[in-house]
Design an enzyme around this catalytic site. Structure first.
Site, PDB file in Angstrom:
ATOM      1  N   CYS A   1      -2.413   9.623   1.950  1.00  0.00           N
ATOM      2  CA  CYS A   1      -2.286   8.578   0.649  1.00  0.00           C
ATOM      3  C   CYS A   1      -3.076   9.536  -0.430  1.00  0.00           C
ATOM      4  CB  CYS A   1      -1.613   7.009   0.773  1.00  0.00           C
ATOM      5  SG  CYS A   1      -3.062   6.616   1.585  1.00  0.00           S
TER       6      CYS A   1
ATOM      7  N   GLU B   1       0.902  -0.842   0.040  1.00  0.00           N
ATOM      8  CA  GLU B   1      -0.158  -0.076   0.431  1.00  0.00           C
ATOM      9  C   GLU B   1       1.173   0.970  -0.208  1.00  0.00           C
ATOM     10  OE1 GLU B   1      -3.226   0.868  -0.003  1.00  0.00           O
ATOM     11  OE2 GLU B   1      -4.176  -1.684   0.458  1.00  0.00           O
TER      12      GLU B   1
HETATM   13  P1  NAD Z   1       8.220   5.575   4.450  1.00  0.00           P
HETATM   14  O1  NAD Z   1       8.193   4.903   3.537  1.00  0.00           O
HETATM   15  O2  NAD Z   1       9.686   7.131   5.412  1.00  0.00           O
HETATM   16  O3  NAD Z   1       7.736   4.446   6.465  1.00  0.00           O
HETATM   17  C1  NAD Z   1       6.383   3.717   6.194  1.00  0.00           C
HETATM   18  C2  NAD Z   1       7.277   2.296   6.764  1.00  0.00           C
HETATM   19  O4  NAD Z   1       8.717   1.306   6.635  1.00  0.00           O
HETATM   20  C3  NAD Z   1       8.072   3.005   8.404  1.00  0.00           C
HETATM   21  O5  NAD Z   1       7.245   2.021   9.129  1.00  0.00           O
HETATM   22  C4  NAD Z   1       9.145   2.649   8.170  1.00  0.00           C
HETATM   23  O6  NAD Z   1      10.209   2.670   8.491  1.00  0.00           O
HETATM   24  C5  NAD Z   1       9.547   1.745   7.572  1.00  0.00           C
HETATM   25  N1  NAD Z   1      10.549   2.238   5.865  1.00  0.00           N
HETATM   26  C6  NAD Z   1      11.071   3.695   5.551  1.00  0.00           C
HETATM   27  N2  NAD Z   1      11.925   3.321   4.458  1.00  0.00           N
HETATM   28  C7  NAD Z   1      12.837   2.467   4.639  1.00  0.00           C
HETATM   29  C8  NAD Z   1      13.122   1.521   3.621  1.00  0.00           C
HETATM   30  N3  NAD Z   1      13.613   1.664   3.134  1.00  0.00           N
HETATM   31  N4  NAD Z   1      13.083  -0.077   4.012  1.00  0.00           N
HETATM   32  C9  NAD Z   1      12.789  -1.155   4.722  1.00  0.00           C
HETATM   33  N5  NAD Z   1      12.111   0.074   5.366  1.00  0.00           N
HETATM   34  C10 NAD Z   1      11.381   1.454   5.101  1.00  0.00           C
HETATM   35  O7  NAD Z   1       6.454   6.524   4.913  1.00  0.00           O
HETATM   36  P2  NAD Z   1       5.657   6.959   5.984  1.00  0.00           P
HETATM   37  O8  NAD Z   1       6.750   8.797   5.293  1.00  0.00           O
HETATM   38  O9  NAD Z   1       6.140   7.053   7.181  1.00  0.00           O
HETATM   39  O10 NAD Z   1       4.300   7.272   5.642  1.00  0.00           O
HETATM   40  C11 NAD Z   1       3.761   8.294   4.385  1.00  0.00           C
HETATM   41  C12 NAD Z   1       3.872   7.344   2.924  1.00  0.00           C
HETATM   42  O11 NAD Z   1       3.101   6.460   2.958  1.00  0.00           O
HETATM   43  C13 NAD Z   1       3.088   8.130   1.817  1.00  0.00           C
HETATM   44  O12 NAD Z   1       3.976   7.907   0.524  1.00  0.00           O
HETATM   45  C14 NAD Z   1       1.882   7.826   2.086  1.00  0.00           C
HETATM   46  O13 NAD Z   1       0.868   7.611   0.734  1.00  0.00           O
HETATM   47  C15 NAD Z   1       1.859   6.362   2.644  1.00  0.00           C
HETATM   48  N6  NAD Z   1       0.736   5.803   2.693  1.00  0.00           N
HETATM   49  C16 NAD Z   1       0.319   5.038   1.913  1.00  0.00           C
HETATM   50  C17 NAD Z   1      -0.758   4.301   2.193  1.00  0.00           C
HETATM   51  C18 NAD Z   1      -1.728   3.035   1.358  1.00  0.00           C
HETATM   52  O14 NAD Z   1      -2.316   3.245   1.690  1.00  0.00           O
HETATM   53  N7  NAD Z   1      -1.271   3.505  -0.185  1.00  0.00           N
HETATM   54  C19 NAD Z   1      -1.848   4.419   3.821  1.00  0.00           C
HETATM   55  C20 NAD Z   1      -0.975   5.951   4.516  1.00  0.00           C
HETATM   56  C21 NAD Z   1       0.696   5.706   4.010  1.00  0.00           C
END
Ligand code: NAD
Length: 457
Positions: free
Chosen positions: A245, A211
């Site tokens: 998102c 997601e």
């Molecule tokens: P993020 O990608 O920075 O982090 C999300 C999760 O992934 C966290 O638990 C983080 O620790 C982990 N993570 C981050 N980078 C990583 C990597 N390189 N390798 C492994 N793990 C990693 O996202 P965020 O800033 O917490 O949230 C915002 C993002 O999430 C936006 O892009 C938003 O669109 C997306 N989002 C999508 C949905 C959906 O249902 N499609 C819902 C909510 C948020």
């Protein structure tokens, strides 16, 4: 990362799952019902924590807890509806049937902006389907995760370890992805995160449910109820300070109503109440971090360089100096510019004029993400075309509603770089189970399918 701790967590989650899968699904549903009832009792304190961690306004934070409660209700009902089809067999005295079994342990990686609801989408379904969950929350939202876990512990008896929290960042997420003892990786976050994790799980042929980021668009047609559209666009684009998102990031407006819409949107953005998210009259809280603010400013500066007319977007000098409050930005463009192709997780709305609906839909679909979309029209031909296979290419397509604010009853998720996963309602539960096709011969002959003869006499 503490490897010992990691291994213990995985082994506990695997062990408890083996006991849990023996519990009949409707009984598992009863446990999820109790979880939902406890969440109801603690709704207001949980919402306060969301406001603290994710900086959401209190009404949206309460809405998020409600979403978790709704998921418990949904999953409780679902626990009696994990149906497998029975197909007519082409062979006499044979039964052909699908059976659904739990996968095992789900690794659930979540983003900061929905620190409880996304966990509930995953955990409630995973649990009624017979799985355990290891939850790696966003480092921004560990206290939300521990609050949910505490409530789970209060009602779950011998099954506390059905949900275990693994705090951490990238290393912990990667460890789950590499681990064959994790039977599904459900990861919510940026497209970049998904692109890094997908090959790791793919290398072991593991299952994933992604997601990821959106880059959602709205289209305003000449027949639209403009006041309704402006309200919906304001909530989608500026609401939650652009940190959903499903936030609306691009808007295509028909040339006949372009000037009117721009004026009304500017007014609407000017009237937003921005400030302390704990204050019930506030509509927008701050950005999650200084880094988000910097990314927003960089996008706006790039947009200006590419010829956009930028209105708003500046930091507001309110409340605590460590918080980054911003005025949501409108960027009017004559051409599609590079910045419109990526998701900047902040309130920036790019607006462009269009002449024909085909042109607007092409603009909308011409990005790598495919999460949410919206059309504002009172013309049934336009709305039906938008919803047809030639229309929106997103997982979510709305008519006369903004791009954000989905209900749990539908399957939630998007196409292309958004990852293709579906969570929450409809038949999203199937991602948490494995399908067995079982054929039973209750006769005394051995007819082969497709009329094949294997005569050994
Ligand atoms: P993020 O990608 O920075 O982090 C999300 C999760 O992934 C966290 O638990 C983080 O620790 C982990 N993570 C981050 N980078 C990583 C990597 N390189 N390798 C492994 N793990 C990693 O996202 P965020 O800033 O917490 O949230 C915002 C993002 O999430 C936006 O892009 C938003 O669109 C997306 N989002 C999508 C949905 C959906 O249902 N499609 C819902 C909510 C948020």
């Amino acid at each position: 990362m503490d490897l010992n701790n990691y291994n213990q967590i995985v082994s506990r989650a695997n062990d408890v799952q083996k006991m849990w899968q023996k519990v009949p699904a409707p009984k598992r549903g009863e446990v999820i019902r109790s979880f939902g009832n406890k969440l109801r009792e603690h709704k207001s304190e949980l919402a306060t924590l969301i406001t603290k961690d994710a900086r959401k306004i209190i009404s949206e934070a309460e809405g998020e807890v409600q979403e978790a409660i709704d998921m418990c209700d949904f999953a409780t009902g679902l626990s009696r509806q994990l149906y497998g089809l029975t197909m007519p067999s082409e062979r006499p005295n044979h039964r052909l049937q699908e059976l659904w079994h739990p996968l095992g342990t789900v690794g659930c990686i979540t983003a900061f902006n929905f620190p409880m609801a996304v966990f509930a989408w995953n955990f409630c379904l995973a649990a009624v389907c017979g799985n355990s969950t290891i939850w790696k929350p966003s480092p921004h939202a560990n206290s939300c995760a521990h609050a949910m876990k505490k409530i789970w512990d209060e009602i779950s008896g011998d099954f506390n370890d059905l949900c275990i929290i693994l705090e951490g960042g990238k290393d912990e997420a990667v460890a789950l992805c590499q681990d064959r003892k994790i039977h599904l990786i459900s990861a919510t976050g940026s497209c970049q995160m998904g692109k890094e994790l997908a090959p790791i799980v793919g290398a072991r042929m593991g299952k994933t449910l992604f997601e990821l980021g959106g880059n959602n668009a709205g289209i305003v047609c000449p027949s639209a109820d403009i006041d309704l559209a402006i309200k919906a666009i304001t909530f989608s684009a500026a609401g939650t300070s652009g940190q959903r998102c499903t936030s609306m990031r691009r808007l295509f407006v028909h040339e006949d109503i372009f000037e009117t819409c721009i004026e009304k949107l500017k007014d609407s953005f000017d009237n937003l109440v921005i400030g302390d998210p704990n204050n019930p009259s506030t509509q927008l809280g701050p950005l999650i971090s200084e880094n988000s603010f910097k990314e927003m400013q960089l996008s706006l500066s790039n947009a200006k360089d590419d010829g956009a007319l930028v209105i708003g977007g500046e930091r507001l000098d309110i409340e605590s100096p460590s918080d980054f409050y911003v005025k949501p930005a409108i960027c009017i463009v004559d051409q599609i510019i590079e910045e419109m192709r990526e998701e900047t997780f902040a309130p920036i709305l790019y607006i462009k004029k269009y002449k024909t609906l085909d042109e607007a839909i092409n603009y909308q679909n011409d990005v790598n993400q495919g999460l949410s979309s919206a059309i504002f029209t009172n013309d049934v031909r336009e709305s039906e075309f938008f919803l047809s296979a030639e229309g929106s290419d997103c997982g979510i397509a709305n008519v006369n509603i903004g791009t954000s604010g989905a209900e749990i009853g539908g399957a939630f998720g998007g196409e292309k770089d958004t990852g293709g996963g579906r969570e929450s309602g409809s038949d999203a539960w199937k991602a948490y189970m494995r399908r067995v096709t079982a054929t039973v011969n209750f006769g005394s002959d051995l007819p082969l399918a497709q009329g094949v003869e294997f005569n050994d006499e």
